[in-house]
Motif scaffolding. Structure first.
Motif, PDB file in Angstrom:
ATOM      1  N   THR A 193       3.134   4.118  -9.274  1.00  0.00           N
ATOM      2  CA  THR A 193       3.450   4.671  -7.958  1.00  0.00           C
ATOM      3  C   THR A 193       2.862   6.068  -7.848  1.00  0.00           C
ATOM      4  O   THR A 193       3.040   6.895  -8.741  1.00  0.00           O
ATOM      5  N   SER A 214      16.487   5.996  -3.303  1.00  0.00           N
ATOM      6  CA  SER A 214      16.414   5.077  -4.442  1.00  0.00           C
ATOM      7  C   SER A 214      16.853   5.750  -5.734  1.00  0.00           C
ATOM      8  O   SER A 214      16.560   6.924  -5.986  1.00  0.00           O
ATOM      9  N   SER A 248       2.491   9.385  -5.080  1.00  0.00           N
ATOM     10  CA  SER A 248       2.968   9.894  -3.798  1.00  0.00           C
ATOM     11  C   SER A 248       2.452  11.300  -3.578  1.00  0.00           C
ATOM     12  O   SER A 248       2.091  12.003  -4.520  1.00  0.00           O
ATOM     13  N   THR A 304       3.359   7.316   0.088  1.00  0.00           N
ATOM     14  CA  THR A 304       3.553   6.742  -1.241  1.00  0.00           C
ATOM     15  C   THR A 304       2.690   5.491  -1.364  1.00  0.00           C
ATOM     16  O   THR A 304       2.715   4.615  -0.489  1.00  0.00           O
ATOM     17  N   THR A 358      11.721  -4.438  -3.764  1.00  0.00           N
ATOM     18  CA  THR A 358      12.491  -3.384  -3.101  1.00  0.00           C
ATOM     19  C   THR A 358      11.655  -2.119  -3.014  1.00  0.00           C
ATOM     20  O   THR A 358      11.261  -1.568  -4.037  1.00  0.00           O
ATOM     21  N   ALA A 359      11.379  -1.633  -1.813  1.00  0.00           N
ATOM     22  CA  ALA A 359      10.548  -0.448  -1.629  1.00  0.00           C
ATOM     23  C   ALA A 359      11.323   0.804  -2.006  1.00  0.00           C
ATOM     24  O   ALA A 359      12.547   0.858  -1.892  1.00  0.00           O
ATOM     25  N   CYS A 360      10.622   1.823  -2.487  1.00  0.00           N
ATOM     26  CA  CYS A 360      11.241   3.110  -2.850  1.00  0.00           C
ATOM     27  C   CYS A 360      11.645   3.870  -1.595  1.00  0.00           C
ATOM     28  O   CYS A 360      10.869   3.998  -0.655  1.00  0.00           O
ATOM     29  N   TYR A 401       1.989   2.195  -3.688  1.00  0.00           N
ATOM     30  CA  TYR A 401       2.550   1.341  -4.726  1.00  0.00           C
ATOM     31  C   TYR A 401       1.447   0.444  -5.271  1.00  0.00           C
ATOM     32  O   TYR A 401       0.725  -0.202  -4.519  1.00  0.00           O
ATOM     33  N   TRP A 439       1.975  -6.362  -4.534  1.00  0.00           N
ATOM     34  CA  TRP A 439       3.344  -6.477  -4.009  1.00  0.00           C
ATOM     35  C   TRP A 439       3.829  -5.125  -3.493  1.00  0.00           C
ATOM     36  O   TRP A 439       3.467  -4.075  -3.989  1.00  0.00           O
ATOM     37  N   THR A 440       4.721  -5.173  -2.541  1.00  0.00           N
ATOM     38  CA  THR A 440       5.418  -3.927  -2.156  1.00  0.00           C
ATOM     39  C   THR A 440       6.493  -3.660  -3.198  1.00  0.00           C
ATOM     40  O   THR A 440       6.975  -4.564  -3.872  1.00  0.00           O
ATOM     41  N   GLY A 441       6.864  -2.375  -3.309  1.00  0.00           N
ATOM     42  CA  GLY A 441       7.928  -2.048  -4.253  1.00  0.00           C
ATOM     43  C   GLY A 441       7.409  -1.644  -5.606  1.00  0.00           C
ATOM     44  O   GLY A 441       8.186  -1.271  -6.481  1.00  0.00           O
TER      45      GLY A 441
END
Length: 319
Positions: A18, A73, A20, A25, A39-41, A27, A31-33
């Motif tokens: 990740t 998160s 940012s 941000t 689960t996204a941040c 990722y 996939w997302t998260g």
């Protein structure tokens, strides 16, 4: 993940983690998260810090950090300032200061968003109350009518928190509100004096009895007293002090009252011995009185473990 296995990346696309910055941000992977199970941040946007704004020395104070937004998160890492930190457990920490003054508590928070956010509070620490635990009256135990006598009050510990209020009863001729009071009686009998000391920690009272009788037909009054003895010394060593009254032909009996701090022996006589176990500056005082009145003197004594050396010149024989 499941059944003891975890899928970390897609074939041909390793997870880049990740990244940012600037409000954005990135990722890694398709996939997302960022591999977080879809689960996204939710990044932190700030941190608040709450706790008492004042306290006393030696008191344990608790402070709590609150993330913004509240659904940021987890996990969130909290780093607390270390000055007088007692314990830190996640978003809560305890502090304790031993000296008074304006203190600062700071915390830094970070989560998957990768950005640090700081919170701080100011705390005004004041000295805790040191209560008076004891008091005493020094003075003669016998005297005569129509003669003025001085009595000296003292208290423990010497570092009791100021302000202190001194009250003598019954009301003296002079000295109300101070450590030294003057009394005079016109009738015979046993008289009782009360000395009360009050501060933020409470009140303590001492009493002292003096037997008053009619004076003899003739009296050579004590007009002064001189105290002699060492002005410096070492801990756990006994030192002697001598009181000499003026005039030399003052009428007897003469009563001597020595200060109690460090007194080993000699109370009531013209010679007393003292010994102190701790370094510091002490005061030896004596009050002498007879049928004509009282007089007092004091001497400061410095007690230290530091050795004193006398250096002599080097003499070399000429061969």
């Amino acid at each position: 993940s499941g059944g003891g296995y975890t899928l970390l990346s897609t074939a041909g696309q390793p997870d880049a983690g990740t990244v940012s910055g600037g409000g954005y941000t990135l990722y890694g992977g398709f996939w997302t998260g960022g591999g977080g199970g879809g689960t996204a941040c939710v990044p932190l946007t700030g941190v608040g810090l709450s706790g008492p704004s004042s306290g006393n020395t030696g008191e344990t104070l608790t402070f709590t950090a609150s993330p913004t937004p509240t659904n940021a998160s987890t996990p969130i890492t909290y780093t607390w300032s270390t000055d007088e930190l007692v314990n830190a457990n996640g978003n809560q920490a305890t502090y304790r200061w031993n000296d008074a003054g304006n203190k600062s508590v700071q915390v830094t928070a970070r989560n998957c968003g990768g950005q640090d956010f700081n919170g701080s509070v100011q705390v005004n620490i004041t000295s805790a109350c040191v209560a008076v635990t004891g008091t005493n009256i020094s003075g003669l135990t016998s005297g005569y009518t129509n003669i003025q006598y001085e009595f000296v009050g003292s208290y423990e510990p010497s570092g009791a928190t100021a302000p202190l209020t001194y009250t003598w009863s019954p009301a003296p001729l002079s000295g109300q509100g101070t450590l030294t009071a003057t009394y005079q009686w016109t009738t015979t009998g046993t008289k009782t004096i009360n000395f009360r000391v009050q501060n933020c920690g409470g009140t303590v009272t001492a009493t002292h009895d003096i037997s008053i009788s009619k004076p003899p037909t003739s009296c050579e009054a004590v007009t002064g007293v001189t105290l002699a003895g060492p002005t410096s010394g070492e801990p756990d060593t006994t030192y002697a002090f001598t009181a000499t009254v003026q005039p030399a032909n003052a009428s007897t009996p003469i009563n001597y009252t020595w200060s109690s701090d460090g007194l080993v022996g000699g109370q009531g006589t013209s010679h007393a011995t003292y010994r102190w176990s701790q370094e510091g500056s002490y005061q030896v005082s004596v009050m002498a009185g007879n049928c004509g009145g009282t007089a007092n003197d004091a001497l400061s004594v410095s007690i230290s473990s530091e050795k004193k050396y006398l250096y002599l010149p080097l003499v070399v024989r000429n061969h």
